[in-house]
Design a protein around this motif. Sequence first.
Motif, PDB file in Angstrom:
ATOM      1  N   SER A   1      -0.830  64.361 -21.304  1.00 41.30           N
ATOM      2  CA  SER A   1      -1.254  63.638 -20.107  1.00 41.30           C
ATOM      3  C   SER A   1      -2.670  64.045 -19.719  1.00 41.30           C
ATOM      4  O   SER A   1      -3.475  63.210 -19.295  1.00 41.30           O
TER       5      SER A   1
ATOM      6  N   SER B   1      -5.914  61.489 -19.589  1.00 43.76           N
ATOM      7  CA  SER B   1      -6.784  61.260 -18.432  1.00 43.76           C
ATOM      8  C   SER B   1      -8.247  61.245 -18.846  1.00 43.76           C
ATOM      9  O   SER B   1      -9.061  60.500 -18.281  1.00 43.76           O
TER      10      SER B   1
ATOM     11  N   PHE C   1      -5.689  58.429 -12.246  1.00 42.53           N
ATOM     12  CA  PHE C   1      -4.593  58.788 -13.151  1.00 42.53           C
ATOM     13  C   PHE C   1      -4.118  60.216 -12.894  1.00 42.53           C
ATOM     14  O   PHE C   1      -2.907  60.479 -12.824  1.00 42.53           O
TER      15      PHE C   1
ATOM     16  N   CYS D   1      -2.163  60.400  -9.662  1.00 43.68           N
ATOM     17  CA  CYS D   1      -0.849  59.756  -9.803  1.00 43.68           C
ATOM     18  C   CYS D   1       0.146  60.687 -10.485  1.00 43.68           C
ATOM     19  O   CYS D   1       1.316  60.771 -10.099  1.00 43.68           O
TER      20      CYS D   1
END
Length: 321
Positions: free
Chosen positions: A37, A41, A81, A84
């Motif tokens: 993740s 990003s 992102f 979130c």
Amino acid sequence: VYPYAETYFSLYLLGTVFALTATGMNQFIITQGHSRSGMFSVLIGAIINIVLDPIFIFALHMGVAGAAIATVISQVASCAFVLCVLFGKHIEVPITFGGYDLKVIGRVTSIGMSAFLIILFDNVMLISLNMMLQRYGGDNSDMLLTCNTIVQSFELLITMPLGGITAGTQSILGYNYGACDEKRVMKAFRCIVLLCLVFCGIMFLLAQTVSGAFVKIFTKDPAYIDMAAYMIRTYSLGVLGLTIQYPFVDGMTGMGLVKWGLTFSMLRKGIFLVSVFVLPPIFGATAVMFSEPLSDVVSAVFSGCAAMFLLPKLVAKQCCK
């Protein structure tokens, strides 16, 4: 050149808060084990920037301003992102408010201050380098400044991945140091240095053999190509020294031994700054390029000795607590 720089920089500054938030908070994703993740990003921002650049610059005829706006939009996307993910339900430790501990904040700040000072002095080094090229470059000062910009672009291909390797292993070293596992700490250091050695070895060979091809990405002028290629080859002569310097500085910081990591980082930067101001008056403007290999090699010797003799003692001391 100034109008272009002013236009780009004025717009680029609008995205500063988003860029810093995305970069800083991304570490909270990575340290929780979600490296994919974290990488995603970064990719989001990079891909959006690459796609929007030609659209804004050429299709919409916005020129330099379009490039800056594309960058800001990409930074906003990366920031959105990251937030979130950290406010989401699937993260182990989401962003919360309240329950602050001043002692913890102080420790975090001390570690962050080390990184801040390192980056601050990196900028001072680059400014000083440009100043000396301009002062002693004579009629070629503009060309030397342009070539140095290309050199620094190539240098980022070395230092950014290298910094990613060593920063990514900070949590491993910190965990095992806190667990008083001396054997795993030393084994981790050896593995990190070996990995950095392989990477730096490859980049050293590329710098010495195909630097001209890299320069041609930026210019087609033969004089600029020859000069920039020479400067890249010179600037990267001591790159193998970074295989010790980077793991040691970042590793010590990751283990909470901030003063030691900062000390050896400042040693390298101090040698660089002294060389920047001493070499050009004696040997000419282009001699300033030897400041980097000189600082890399000398600091690597000191860091290597510290890693061999100081680090085991510090780890052993932690285990005795």
